[in-house]
Write a protein that holds these residues in place. Structure first.
Motif, short mmCIF file in Angstrom:
data_model
loop_
_atom_site.label_atom_id
_atom_site.label_comp_id
_atom_site.label_asym_id
_atom_site.label_seq_id
_atom_site.Cartn_x
_atom_site.Cartn_y
_atom_site.Cartn_z
N GLU A 82 11.56 -8.07 -6.61
CA GLU A 82 12.09 -6.93 -5.86
C GLU A 82 11.62 -5.61 -6.47
O GLU A 82 11.23 -4.68 -5.75
CB GLU A 82 13.62 -7.00 -5.83
N LEU A 83 11.67 -5.53 -7.80
CA LEU A 83 11.23 -4.31 -8.47
C LEU A 83 9.75 -4.04 -8.23
O LEU A 83 9.35 -2.90 -7.94
CB LEU A 83 11.51 -4.41 -9.97
N MET A 84 8.94 -5.07 -8.31
CA MET A 84 7.50 -4.90 -8.13
C MET A 84 7.17 -4.43 -6.72
O MET A 84 6.24 -3.65 -6.51
CB MET A 84 6.77 -6.19 -8.46
N GLN A 85 7.93 -4.90 -5.74
CA GLN A 85 7.70 -4.45 -4.37
C GLN A 85 7.98 -2.96 -4.25
O GLN A 85 7.26 -2.24 -3.55
CB GLN A 85 8.58 -5.25 -3.41
N VAL A 86 9.00 -2.49 -4.95
CA VAL A 86 9.33 -1.06 -4.92
C VAL A 86 8.25 -0.26 -5.66
O VAL A 86 7.81 0.79 -5.20
CB VAL A 86 10.71 -0.81 -5.56
N LEU A 87 7.80 -0.76 -6.82
CA LEU A 87 6.81 -0.03 -7.61
C LEU A 87 5.47 0.09 -6.90
O LEU A 87 4.69 1.01 -7.19
CB LEU A 87 6.61 -0.73 -8.97
N GLN A 88 5.19 -0.81 -5.99
CA GLN A 88 3.91 -0.77 -5.29
C GLN A 88 3.93 0.16 -4.08
O GLN A 88 2.90 0.37 -3.44
CB GLN A 88 3.52 -2.19 -4.86
N ARG A 89 5.08 0.76 -3.79
CA ARG A 89 5.16 1.74 -2.71
C ARG A 89 4.64 3.09 -3.21
O ARG A 89 4.52 3.32 -4.40
CB ARG A 89 6.60 1.91 -2.24
N PRO A 90 4.36 4.03 -2.28
CA PRO A 90 3.96 5.37 -2.71
C PRO A 90 5.04 6.00 -3.59
O PRO A 90 6.24 5.70 -3.47
CB PRO A 90 3.83 6.14 -1.38
N LEU A 91 4.62 6.90 -4.48
CA LEU A 91 5.50 7.48 -5.46
C LEU A 91 6.72 8.15 -4.84
O LEU A 91 7.82 8.09 -5.38
CB LEU A 91 4.73 8.51 -6.30
N VAL A 92 6.56 8.77 -3.68
CA VAL A 92 7.66 9.49 -3.05
C VAL A 92 8.83 8.59 -2.68
O VAL A 92 9.94 9.04 -2.47
CB VAL A 92 7.20 10.25 -1.79
N SER A 93 8.58 7.27 -2.59
CA SER A 93 9.64 6.36 -2.16
C SER A 93 10.38 5.70 -3.32
O SER A 93 11.31 4.95 -3.12
CB SER A 93 9.05 5.25 -1.27
#
Length: 343
Positions: A329-340
């Motif tokens: 779950e964390l990795m999915q978030v980290l792979q989003r653009p920085l603004v998210s």
């Protein structure tokens, strides 16, 4: 002191200037940047007149003094350019450094058994990690706590590497174990408790494998960079700095105080890549995702995150370990653009 050569300086002139510096009793170190070549001068330079050096060649643009006590680690030493640590792994080269993708290192605090380390390696690789971390030799506060399985754990790390192609990062505690650890590890870790073990720093500096240097729990930033200087001075330019939390007055709610302000400070002071370990920095798994995202937002080059298939039964540091599902779950978030990342 550094000599900054003009863009396009012929290689013959670079060698001539270096040879001349040798006759002055100095040791020149050539640093090739993206735009210019810099020659670092090691030795007694305090009494040297920069103007005298500049007269040696019309190709010399500047002669500058490095004001920081940590000479090779200083950003001035590379004339402001960041360095890269390139690590070959079975899955290809991985680059640690400013301007590159954030490198994620993940795995358990300790290597416990074969099925556990293989399962964890497969899960963290599938989520996007490039390196597996796992302790074969573990420094523990209590002499009665689990100290790691030692050499047999290195065999298990090698098996996980062969199975997944992940790079391996594991800790060196004793110079006597350095050679056998280096046979398996792609990056050698110097832990917080050994940050100022100067004889060990010299030994890892004298060998070619990259070194991950964790900040001591009570170390100032200058002491940390001076520890890195020992490794660099011994001849190894491939050093990655890892902030893992420092000891402050509040010990009730977090294990340590994760010093994220160190990221911009280090970016100003040093050219070395910066890693953040939010697992040790907080001590509690529930706080790790927020601090990992904050570290990326602040400009970290890499993250080290503890992951265990069953944290409740971990032999060490289970409380700060994410489950593989939480890591996914964390990795999915980290792979989003920085603004998210704040969402």
């Amino acid at each position: 002191m550094i000599i900054v050569l003009k863009s396009g300086t012929p290689s013959e002139e670079i060698e001539r200037v270096s040879t001349e510096m040798c006759t002055w009793g100095l040791t020149p170190e050539k640093i090739v940047g993206k735009h210019k070549v810099v020659i670092g001068l090691v030795g007694e330079t305090a009494e040297l007149d920069p103007l005298r050096i500049q007269e040696i060649s019309p190709w010399i643009e500047h002669v500058l003094r490095v004001e920081q006590p940590f000479k090779r680690a200083s950003r001035e030493y590379r004339h402001g350019e960041p360095s890269e640590v390139v690590v070959p792994t079975p899955n290809g080269e991985v680059i640690f450094g400013e301007g590159h993708d954030v490198v994620v290192v993940a795995g358990p605090c300790s290597v416990e058994n074969e099925s556990m380390i293989i399962e964890t390696a497969q899960r963290v690789k599938a989520a996007g990690a490039k390196f597996l971390r796992g302790g074969a030799y573990k420094p523990r506060t209590s002499p009665y706590a689990f100290q790691g399985h030692g050499e047999s754990a290195l065999d298990l790390l090698a098996a996980a590497k062969a199975k997944t192609g992940l790079g391996i990062i594991t800790e060196v505690m004793d110079a006597a174990d350095l050679e056998k650890i280096a046979e398996v590890a792609d990056v050698l870790q110097i832990g917080a408790r050994n940050m100022q073990n100067f004889s060990l720093l010299k030994r890892v500096g004298a060998q070619p494998k990259p070194v991950l240097l964790k900040r001591g729990m009570s170390a100032t930033i200058e002491e940390w960079l001076m520890a890195a200087e020992y490794i660099l001075a011994a001849g190894n330019p491939n050093v990655i700095l890892c902030e893992r939390g420092i000891r402050t007055f509040d010990r009730e709610y977090t294990r340590n105080t994760l010093d994220l302000a160190a990221i911009p400070v280090l970016r100003k002071l040093t050219h070395l890549p910066i890693m953040i370990d939010p697992s040790h920095g907080t001590g509690w798994a529930e706080f790790v995702p927020a601090m990992a995202k904050a570290a990326v937002a602040a400009g970290a080059d890499a993250l080290m995150i503890e992951v265990h298939p069953n944290p409740a039964k971990a032999l060490s540091d289970g409380a700060q370990s994410l489950t593989p599902d939480q890591f996914d779950e964390l990795m999915q978030v980290l792979q989003r653009p920085l603004v998210s990342l704040s969402r």
